[in-house]
Design a protein around this motif. Sequence first.
Motif, PDB file in Angstrom:
ATOM      1  N   GLU A 179       3.450   6.474  10.315  1.00 46.61           N
ATOM      2  CA  GLU A 179       2.475   6.966  11.299  1.00 46.61           C
ATOM      3  C   GLU A 179       1.891   5.806  12.090  1.00 46.61           C
ATOM      4  O   GLU A 179       1.540   4.767  11.511  1.00 46.61           O
ATOM      5  CB  GLU A 179       1.278   7.582  10.561  1.00 46.61           C
ATOM      6  N   ILE A 180       1.788   6.032  13.391  1.00 42.52           N
ATOM      7  CA  ILE A 180       1.168   5.041  14.276  1.00 42.52           C
ATOM      8  C   ILE A 180       0.076   5.756  15.059  1.00 42.52           C
ATOM      9  O   ILE A 180       0.273   6.879  15.516  1.00 42.52           O
ATOM     10  CB  ILE A 180       2.213   4.512  15.292  1.00 42.52           C
ATOM     11  N   ALA A 181      -1.066   5.095  15.254  1.00 41.31           N
ATOM     12  CA  ALA A 181      -2.062   5.589  16.214  1.00 41.31           C
ATOM     13  C   ALA A 181      -2.074   4.559  17.343  1.00 41.31           C
ATOM     14  O   ALA A 181      -2.299   3.368  17.100  1.00 41.31           O
ATOM     15  CB  ALA A 181      -3.429   5.695  15.570  1.00 41.31           C
ATOM     16  N   ALA A 182      -1.780   5.032  18.549  1.00 43.11           N
ATOM     17  CA  ALA A 182      -1.575   4.072  19.640  1.00 43.11           C
ATOM     18  C   ALA A 182      -2.576   4.257  20.771  1.00 43.11           C
ATOM     19  O   ALA A 182      -3.039   5.362  21.043  1.00 43.11           O
ATOM     20  CB  ALA A 182      -0.159   4.226  20.191  1.00 43.11           C
ATOM     21  N   GLY A 183      -2.884   3.160  21.409  1.00 40.73           N
ATOM     22  CA  GLY A 183      -3.762   3.192  22.582  1.00 40.73           C
ATOM     23  C   GLY A 183      -3.513   1.948  23.408  1.00 40.73           C
ATOM     24  O   GLY A 183      -3.038   0.924  22.891  1.00 40.73           O
TER      25      GLY A 183
ATOM     26  N   LEU B 131       0.834  -1.202   0.000  1.00 38.98           N
ATOM     27  CA  LEU B 131       0.000   0.000   0.000  1.00 38.98           C
ATOM     28  C   LEU B 131       0.871   1.255   0.000  1.00 38.98           C
ATOM     29  O   LEU B 131       0.635   2.175  -0.776  1.00 38.98           O
ATOM     30  CB  LEU B 131      -0.922   0.000   1.231  1.00 38.98           C
ATOM     31  N   VAL B 132       1.884   1.261   0.875  1.00 43.97           N
ATOM     32  CA  VAL B 132       2.769   2.434   0.949  1.00 43.97           C
ATOM     33  C   VAL B 132       3.466   2.625  -0.402  1.00 43.97           C
ATOM     34  O   VAL B 132       3.512   3.731  -0.935  1.00 43.97           O
ATOM     35  CB  VAL B 132       3.816   2.257   2.078  1.00 43.97           C
ATOM     36  N   ALA B 133       3.988   1.531  -0.955  1.00 46.72           N
ATOM     37  CA  ALA B 133       4.708   1.640  -2.234  1.00 46.72           C
ATOM     38  C   ALA B 133       3.782   2.152  -3.334  1.00 46.72           C
ATOM     39  O   ALA B 133       4.219   2.833  -4.261  1.00 46.72           O
ATOM     40  CB  ALA B 133       5.285   0.283  -2.624  1.00 46.72           C
ATOM     41  N   GLY B 134       2.500   1.864  -3.217  1.00 46.60           N
ATOM     42  CA  GLY B 134       1.541   2.305  -4.233  1.00 46.60           C
ATOM     43  C   GLY B 134       1.002   3.701  -3.965  1.00 46.60           C
ATOM     44  O   GLY B 134       0.105   4.165  -4.661  1.00 46.60           O
ATOM     45  N   GLY B 135       1.517   4.375  -2.936  1.00 44.44           N
ATOM     46  CA  GLY B 135       1.101   5.768  -2.693  1.00 44.44           C
ATOM     47  C   GLY B 135      -0.126   5.909  -1.812  1.00 44.44           C
ATOM     48  O   GLY B 135      -0.689   7.002  -1.701  1.00 44.44           O
ATOM     49  N   VAL B 136      -0.561   4.827  -1.169  1.00 46.38           N
ATOM     50  CA  VAL B 136      -1.741   4.900  -0.300  1.00 46.38           C
ATOM     51  C   VAL B 136      -1.309   5.360   1.103  1.00 46.38           C
ATOM     52  O   VAL B 136      -0.348   4.818   1.666  1.00 46.38           O
ATOM     53  CB  VAL B 136      -2.423   3.511  -0.190  1.00 46.38           C
ATOM     54  N   ALA B 137      -1.995   6.352   1.640  1.00 48.15           N
ATOM     55  CA  ALA B 137      -1.715   6.800   3.014  1.00 48.15           C
ATOM     56  C   ALA B 137      -2.024   5.628   3.949  1.00 48.15           C
ATOM     57  O   ALA B 137      -3.167   5.170   4.023  1.00 48.15           O
ATOM     58  CB  ALA B 137      -2.582   8.001   3.353  1.00 48.15           C
ATOM     59  N   THR B 138      -1.009   5.145   4.633  1.00 50.84           N
ATOM     60  CA  THR B 138      -1.160   3.913   5.420  1.00 50.84           C
ATOM     61  C   THR B 138      -0.685   4.140   6.850  1.00 50.84           C
ATOM     62  O   THR B 138       0.441   4.576   7.074  1.00 50.84           O
ATOM     63  CB  THR B 138      -0.333   2.774   4.772  1.00 50.84           C
ATOM     64  N   LEU B 139      -1.556   3.853   7.777  1.00 51.05           N
ATOM     65  CA  LEU B 139      -1.248   4.077   9.186  1.00 51.05           C
ATOM     66  C   LEU B 139      -1.377   2.754   9.928  1.00 51.05           C
ATOM     67  O   LEU B 139      -2.267   1.953   9.628  1.00 51.05           O
ATOM     68  CB  LEU B 139      -2.259   5.099   9.717  1.00 51.05           C
ATOM     69  N   ALA B 140      -0.469   2.514  10.870  1.00 53.11           N
ATOM     70  CA  ALA B 140      -0.584   1.293  11.680  1.00 53.11           C
ATOM     71  C   ALA B 140      -1.341   1.640  12.959  1.00 53.11           C
ATOM     72  O   ALA B 140      -1.000   2.614  13.631  1.00 53.11           O
ATOM     73  CB  ALA B 140       0.800   0.768  12.022  1.00 53.11           C
ATOM     74  N   ARG B 141      -2.353   0.867  13.266  1.00 54.23           N
ATOM     75  CA  ARG B 141      -3.077   1.102  14.514  1.00 54.23           C
ATOM     76  C   ARG B 141      -2.530   0.141  15.568  1.00 54.23           C
ATOM     77  O   ARG B 141      -2.767  -1.080  15.506  1.00 54.23           O
ATOM     78  CB  ARG B 141      -4.583   0.891  14.327  1.00 54.23           C
ATOM     79  N   VAL B 142      -1.784   0.696  16.490  1.00 58.68           N
ATOM     80  CA  VAL B 142      -1.162  -0.104  17.537  1.00 58.68           C
ATOM     81  C   VAL B 142      -2.061   0.029  18.764  1.00 58.68           C
ATOM     82  O   VAL B 142      -1.772   0.746  19.712  1.00 58.68           O
ATOM     83  CB  VAL B 142       0.275   0.391  17.789  1.00 58.68           C
ATOM     84  N   ASP B 143      -3.171  -0.639  18.710  1.00 57.29           N
ATOM     85  CA  ASP B 143      -4.215  -0.429  19.710  1.00 57.29           C
ATOM     86  C   ASP B 143      -5.190  -1.614  19.639  1.00 57.29           C
ATOM     87  O   ASP B 143      -5.713  -1.887  18.544  1.00 57.29           O
ATOM     88  CB  ASP B 143      -4.942   0.884  19.361  1.00 57.29           C
TER      89      ASP B 143
END
Length: 317
Positions: A207-211, A168-180
């Motif tokens: 980018e990570i979104a964490a909880g 996804l990243v290589a294809g230009g898609v904004a990709t976030l990991a949800r560490v939650d």
Amino acid sequence: MELVILERKSHLLTPPRLPCVGSLPTLRLASGCIHGCLDCYAQGSCGRIGSQKVVLAVNFLKKLRDELARRHPRPPAVCFDFASDPFQPVPELLERTYEVLKCLLGEGVGVVFQTKAKIPRQHLELLLAHPALVRAIIGLVTIDRRLLRIFEPRTATPRTRLAQMRQLVAGGVATLARVDPILPGLSDDPDALHGLCAALAEAGVREIAAGMLVLRPGLVRALRNRLARPQIFRRLMQPFSQGHNQRFRAGGPAMRVVPAARRRKFFQWLTAIAGQYGIAVHVCACKNPDLAGQSCRLAGAWSPTEVVERQKELFAP
Ligand code: SF4
């Protein structure tokens, strides 16, 4: 697995329920999730945890097209409801997800989705054909496969999730990991976080979104019943014994959280470790109102101008 098809009279596009989704309408493709994660936040809203029941509505696509046609202006993007994984391995749901993605992306409407599943190749190709209109949130709290198997028995392996993040990243898609939800006492130690951040960075995630896990009413009982090894249950519960109950919104249920000092320390570690790998961390403000100042903006920024600007950037000669 039990599949139930029902007629749905209510609107498909509903106002956002989570602040991190911003103003994007939410779309629930199905109710229920056969992944059966032990720590699923959606239990209670999408059926009994561990249930193998998935509910789909009839005439979904027609209804969605009608609703979109009535909206002026159209929303820049739609967020798939986080209470049911859109890529869980249920053929009828996967077919629906594909049709809905095709419809929305074909109409220039962006999509935000969250998944812990293996995204089928056909769906991945469709997403990669519209990178500026997609925000992918991939759930991954640890690369410890054994721990993940215990808490997420039917999701994709870490290796699969990382591979699709890379694509996804290589294809230009904004990709976030949800560490939650990070599991206190089980997946929050610095070594585990180093391993996770290194793997995410290698996949190109920035980018990570964490909880950290919060104990919703009923979750303790579900965990006690479903965790085969009592020592894991005790280790997970121990940090909560010094915690307190907290309401995250007026009128909502009280939930048990680990002490603020421990959460703060964890987020400091994670931010420092992720920073070494060039990854920014957003802390979930919904579940940490005592620590985080602002929303983690999971769904990203989606003003129509931003979408046009991103399209321009991506397709500039
Ligand atoms: S994949 Fe998400 S919605 Fe499905 S059971 Fe796991 S946490 Fe819940």
